[in-house]
Scaffold this motif. Sequence first.
Motif, PDB file in Angstrom:
ATOM      1  N   HIS A 110      48.684  19.066  64.062  1.00 57.70           N
ATOM      2  CA  HIS A 110      48.349  18.080  65.089  1.00 57.70           C
ATOM      3  C   HIS A 110      46.931  18.276  65.653  1.00 57.70           C
ATOM      4  N   HIS A 114      43.550  15.775  65.947  1.00 57.56           N
ATOM      5  CA  HIS A 114      42.644  15.461  67.066  1.00 57.56           C
ATOM      6  C   HIS A 114      41.185  15.636  66.652  1.00 57.56           C
ATOM      7  N   SER A 140      44.338  18.233  76.174  1.00 55.11           N
ATOM      8  CA  SER A 140      45.345  17.218  76.483  1.00 55.11           C
ATOM      9  C   SER A 140      46.412  17.855  77.355  1.00 55.11           C
ATOM     10  N   HIS A 143      47.508  20.806  74.995  1.00 55.50           N
ATOM     11  CA  HIS A 143      46.608  21.859  74.511  1.00 55.50           C
ATOM     12  C   HIS A 143      45.247  21.855  75.184  1.00 55.50           C
ATOM     13  N   ASP A 301      47.330  10.903  71.424  1.00 56.95           N
ATOM     14  CA  ASP A 301      48.063  11.061  70.169  1.00 56.95           C
ATOM     15  C   ASP A 301      48.250   9.720  69.458  1.00 56.95           C
TER      16      ASP A 301
END
Lengths: 332, 244
Positions: A110, A114, A140, A143, A301
Amino acid sequence: MRILAIETSCDETGVAIVEDGRRIRSNIVASQLVHQDTGGIVPEVAAREHLRTLDVITEKALRDAGRQLSEIDAVAATVGPGLIGCLLVGANYARGLALAAGLPFVGVNHLEGHVYANWLYETEDIPPEPELPAVVLVVSGAHSDLVLMEAHRRFRPLGRTIDDAAGEAFDKVARLLHLGFPGGPVIERIAKEGDPNAFPLPRALPADRFDFSFSGLKTAVLRLVRELEKKGEVPVADVAASFQKAITEMLAEKTARAAAEHAVETVLLGGGVAANLALREAIARRIGHPLRVPRPGLCTDNGAMIGAAAFFALRHRGTEIPVSARSDLKLA
Amino acid sequence: MLLALDTSTDWASVALFDGRNVLAEETWHAQRRQGDELFPAIERALLMTRTALSSVDRVAVAVGPGSFTGLRVAIAAGQGIARGNGAALVGISTLDVLAYPHAPSKQRTCPLLRAGRDTFYAAFYQERNRKWMRRSPFLVATLDEICRQIGTHTLFVGEIEAETEAALHDLLGPKALFASPASRVRRAGYLAELGWRELETRAQTKINEIEPLYVRQPSIRGSFEQPFAAPPSDERALGLPKRS
Ligand SMILES: [Zn+2]
């Protein structure tokens, strides 16, 4: 190469069709509004919503791109990091789809998604790729990671948060000021009307040079608000602006220092907090040139970023492609 | 050709069924690794029977009650396959699958699966007018509460640990009967049979309507005379909140 890509690691169900890792043909994101009532994400509720919407969104992504499944070359899905119950829905759906359609399946990290959001465009004229190496800040609700991208698929983690994610700090302060969820956009809006220098707030600098810590700041804001409440009315805009200044400066400081130390020109941003204008400006001021940021819809996302990352994973063969879903998947 | 997938609990099972014979079946104690192990098992079944997934035109998935996260592994996979090659998709209750092999015994049958620390998923099955039927709603209840529904000899199947077996003996005495370990395991071959039959008689539902039975509240009320019916009707019968 045309990739159908799926993202279900948290509370957005995303499906996109991406060509050659750069051109978005469709990008459908269903935000789960159910979490607004609880002021946070309930993993079981999120997983249920993914399962209810994923196939509908997949069909829509194909329709919007004007493509049949037979015109797709690979299927990609996020396999981590994220909420395991949510990851399992997207990853298993995607593997079933790939196997049944006779296509390769590409598991995507993931965070890598990004990063590769910076490669994506919706229009015909696509600018040249960002130059590498690059320092990437992914911030985010889930994270806060500072990464050195040496080349395609070669990532060196430099630092991360040792407590809350930056987005969480925004959410918690927003809740404290009764501004609603999610906190990022609403704090940014209210902060415009406030004085960022109204209240001095501490900027924690953890021992490890590129790690972040936001819990001290969060506690300071809590204490400040309690004190202001005792005196009477809380100047919400001033508190929001002061908090935003403190947190964006902490992020910008380390990002700029990482770029300087590794003699890197390119600085890239990703994650929902990257949409924050104050953060972009604080970084640009420190590195001395404007930085490239995906448009807000690509910072949060989405499936397209997974499609971009999958393309570069396939193009740089020899690098490992994960298959199994892992809640704590690390960046290579 | 029908592919049957079941990841309802720590036990997982995969089968291929051609409408008459179970051509391959694998049942294993996957624990929490269903997400990693389901696709390798599907690929083994296809390889062993030299079947291309393109010739699989039906998919049956177990929809619970069971572990929500576990259930979603097979259901999501089934949804993806259905989208990928146009196969018809059907959901069958996990408890129906557990009870079905015991229909010929003519015993009142009660499949049990652990729901929480003290609670179990259960339902009662019995032949009536020569028709094997589920005769209770899906229950989430303690063994005590389940046994209060029992007045006659009952065959227990499913995942029954030694302590559960002992507790049932205590509560019911000689009325508690137990199937042998091999015959009380949940096997996807039976899921395949039920799924095939269901698809013969019922119009195909939309792919995303196949989802777990989120049975949650202890629900001892309700009709005890339900036919061996499709799961979605039970969701309504149980008075669960309507999906948004
Ligand atoms: Zn993210």
